[in-house]
Enzyme design. Structure first.
Site, PDB file in Angstrom:
ATOM      1  N   LYS A 175       0.750  -1.239  -0.034  1.00 36.04           N
ATOM      2  CA  LYS A 175       0.122   0.002   0.112  1.00 36.04           C
ATOM      3  C   LYS A 175       0.944   1.307   0.101  1.00 36.04           C
ATOM      4  O   LYS A 175       0.441   2.073  -0.571  1.00 36.04           O
ATOM      5  CB  LYS A 175      -1.063   0.047   1.273  1.00 36.04           C
ATOM      6  CG  LYS A 175      -2.137  -1.048   1.075  1.00 36.04           C
ATOM      7  CD  LYS A 175      -3.078  -0.840   2.201  1.00 36.04           C
ATOM      8  CE  LYS A 175      -4.150  -1.614   2.387  1.00 36.04           C
ATOM      9  NZ  LYS A 175      -5.225  -1.691   3.210  1.00 36.04           N
TER      10      LYS A 175
ATOM     11  N   ASN B 253      -2.984   4.182  22.457  1.00 38.11           N
ATOM     12  CA  ASN B 253      -2.231   3.257  21.940  1.00 38.11           C
ATOM     13  C   ASN B 253      -0.984   2.734  22.878  1.00 38.11           C
ATOM     14  O   ASN B 253      -0.505   3.597  23.758  1.00 38.11           O
ATOM     15  CB  ASN B 253      -1.290   3.710  20.491  1.00 38.11           C
ATOM     16  CG  ASN B 253      -0.630   2.505  19.877  1.00 38.11           C
ATOM     17  OD1 ASN B 253      -1.234   1.387  19.819  1.00 38.11           O
ATOM     18  ND2 ASN B 253       0.587   2.599  19.455  1.00 38.11           N
TER      19      ASN B 253
HETATM   20  P1  ATR Z   1      -2.333  -2.540  10.868  1.00 33.77           P
HETATM   21  O1  ATR Z   1      -1.013  -1.668  10.023  1.00 33.77           O
HETATM   22  O2  ATR Z   1      -2.812  -3.676  10.216  1.00 33.77           O
HETATM   23  O3  ATR Z   1      -3.109  -1.460  11.793  1.00 33.77           O
HETATM   24  P2  ATR Z   1       0.285  -2.525  12.631  1.00 33.77           P
HETATM   25  O4  ATR Z   1       0.717  -1.429  12.087  1.00 33.77           O
HETATM   26  O5  ATR Z   1       0.933  -3.717  13.044  1.00 33.77           O
HETATM   27  O6  ATR Z   1      -1.065  -2.962  11.901  1.00 33.77           O
HETATM   28  O7  ATR Z   1      -0.277  -1.996  14.264  1.00 33.77           O
HETATM   29  C1  ATR Z   1      -0.974  -2.682  14.955  1.00 33.77           C
HETATM   30  C2  ATR Z   1      -1.331  -2.083  16.153  1.00 33.77           C
HETATM   31  O8  ATR Z   1      -1.825  -2.778  17.107  1.00 33.77           O
HETATM   32  C3  ATR Z   1      -0.306  -0.965  16.858  1.00 33.77           C
HETATM   33  O9  ATR Z   1      -1.033  -0.102  17.286  1.00 33.77           O
HETATM   34  C4  ATR Z   1       0.106  -1.715  18.066  1.00 33.77           C
HETATM   35  O10 ATR Z   1       0.717  -1.115  19.132  1.00 33.77           O
HETATM   36  P3  ATR Z   1       2.300  -0.567  19.147  1.00 33.77           P
HETATM   37  O11 ATR Z   1       2.008   0.780  18.236  1.00 33.77           O
HETATM   38  O12 ATR Z   1       2.443  -0.276  20.482  1.00 33.77           O
HETATM   39  O13 ATR Z   1       3.232  -1.633  18.633  1.00 33.77           O
HETATM   40  C5  ATR Z   1      -1.018  -2.852  18.478  1.00 33.77           C
HETATM   41  N1  ATR Z   1      -0.888  -3.787  19.383  1.00 33.77           N
HETATM   42  C6  ATR Z   1      -0.193  -5.125  18.645  1.00 33.77           C
HETATM   43  N2  ATR Z   1      -0.151  -6.194  19.716  1.00 33.77           N
HETATM   44  C7  ATR Z   1      -0.479  -5.304  20.891  1.00 33.77           C
HETATM   45  C8  ATR Z   1      -0.507  -5.645  22.174  1.00 33.77           C
HETATM   46  N3  ATR Z   1      -0.330  -7.066  22.556  1.00 33.77           N
HETATM   47  N4  ATR Z   1      -0.929  -4.810  23.029  1.00 33.77           N
HETATM   48  C9  ATR Z   1      -1.226  -3.483  22.690  1.00 33.77           C
HETATM   49  N5  ATR Z   1      -1.269  -3.165  21.476  1.00 33.77           N
HETATM   50  C10 ATR Z   1      -0.984  -3.982  20.519  1.00 33.77           C
END
Ligand code: ATR
Length: 276
Positions: free
Chosen positions: A67, A154
């Site tokens: 993307k 977040n």
């Molecule tokens: P996408 O592009 O599909 O939205 P991504 O960029 O990988 O996916 O984003 C994943 C989101 O899930 C992020 O906000 C991540 O938090 P961080 O920015 O702190 O990494 C959040 N996320 C993933 N696992 C998590 C967890 N166990 N607890 C809290 N937030 C989580």
């Protein structure tokens, strides 16, 4: 003229987009095809774009992991795609490739269709949980639709600030979000937490009855997050409709026709559950 449309990404074999777009072609009486174009590695992306240009296709969707990769290959991108920093729809206009991002606006449309009371209240307090690419798209979709009372929470705070930069939206921690969750009438879960696992990003014990709770995760369709929201009197919204409505917007860009998606929601649920 028969429209040539494609989906580009990797892996995409299990994507529901060909089914959705073929249904749109049929429903709108437009002759055409929507086929998969897998690009298994970034190294060959440039070559594949050249082939696509030569094939003079009318438009394509672009999904993970390309993307952002697509942007330098486009002649123009619209303001939403520019703000989001990602493109999911490309349309051949004249002899130019124009990039759009319909993920966020599609998502907002899905919410408004299901909860018409959201239409009337642009000051409704909305919280977005997570700050990845999906959150960015949804945030800008909400801003574009005129919603004014937006909060992001977040695990990594700086990612929220990157998204809200230059707007009046608030940024809080997940702990604060959990504690003050009753202050929000709309809760949108955009993180990957809950995908194929019974985990929640925050606890929803304190939500108010009638709160709209949406989860973009749709594997499983009823996540632990939505299950708890339902038990607490929340009005729940399943994530798969985002896919349907971003597709509706993309189709509108390619054909100038807005397809009626009535009934497709239920069919999609059956497909996700593996019943069809
Ligand atoms: P996408 O592009 O599909 O939205 P991504 O960029 O990988 O996916 O984003 C994943 C989101 O899930 C992020 O906000 C991540 O938090 P961080 O920015 O702190 O990494 C959040 N996320 C993933 N696992 C998590 C967890 N166990 N607890 C809290 N937030 C989580």
């Amino acid at each position: 003229m028969s429209l040539k449309l494609k989906l580009i990404g990797y892996p995409i074999k299990l994507s529901l987009s060909p089914w959705i777009q073929s249904s749109f072609l049929e429903r709108s009486g437009v002759e055409g095809s929507y086929t998969l174009h897998e690009i298994p590695s970034k190294e060959i992306f440039g070559e594949e774009m050249k082939k696509l240009r030569e094939a003079e296709i009318n438009g394509f969707n672009i999904t993970v992991p390309y993307k952002e990769t697509i942007i330098p290959y486009l002649d123009k991108i619209d303001i939403t795609a520019e703000r989001v920093g990602a493109v999911n729809t490309v349309s051949l206009e004249g002899n130019k490739w124009v990039g759009y991002n319909t993920d966020g606006i599609g998502y907002v449309q899905a919410l408004r269709d299901k909860f018409p009371d959201m239409d009337k209240d642009i000051d409704v307090p909305i919280i977005i949980l997570g700050a990845g690419g999906a959150a960015r798209g949804i945030f800008h979709g909400l801003v574009q639709a005129g919603y004014k009372n937006l909060t992001l929470a977040n695990r990594t705070r700086s990612k929220c600030e990157d998204i809200t930069n230059g707007t009046s939206a608030s940024v809080i921690t997940l702990e604060e979000a959990e504690k003050n969750i009753a202050a929000y009438n709309v809760i949108i879960q955009t993180s990957s937490v809950g995908m194929n696992e019974a985990k929640q990003i925050i606890d929803l014990s304190n939500i108010q009855e009638g709160t709209i709770v949406s989860d973009i995760v749709y594997q499983p369709l009823v996540t632990q997050f939505l299950k708890q929201a339902g038990e607490k009197g929340g009005r729940i919204h399943y994530g798969h409709t985002m896919l349907l409505y971003q597709a509706q917007k993309a189709f509108e860009i390619w054909t100038n026709k807005k397809v009626d998606v009535h009934g497709m929601d239920e069919e999609m649920i059956a497909k996700i559950k593996g019943e069809k």
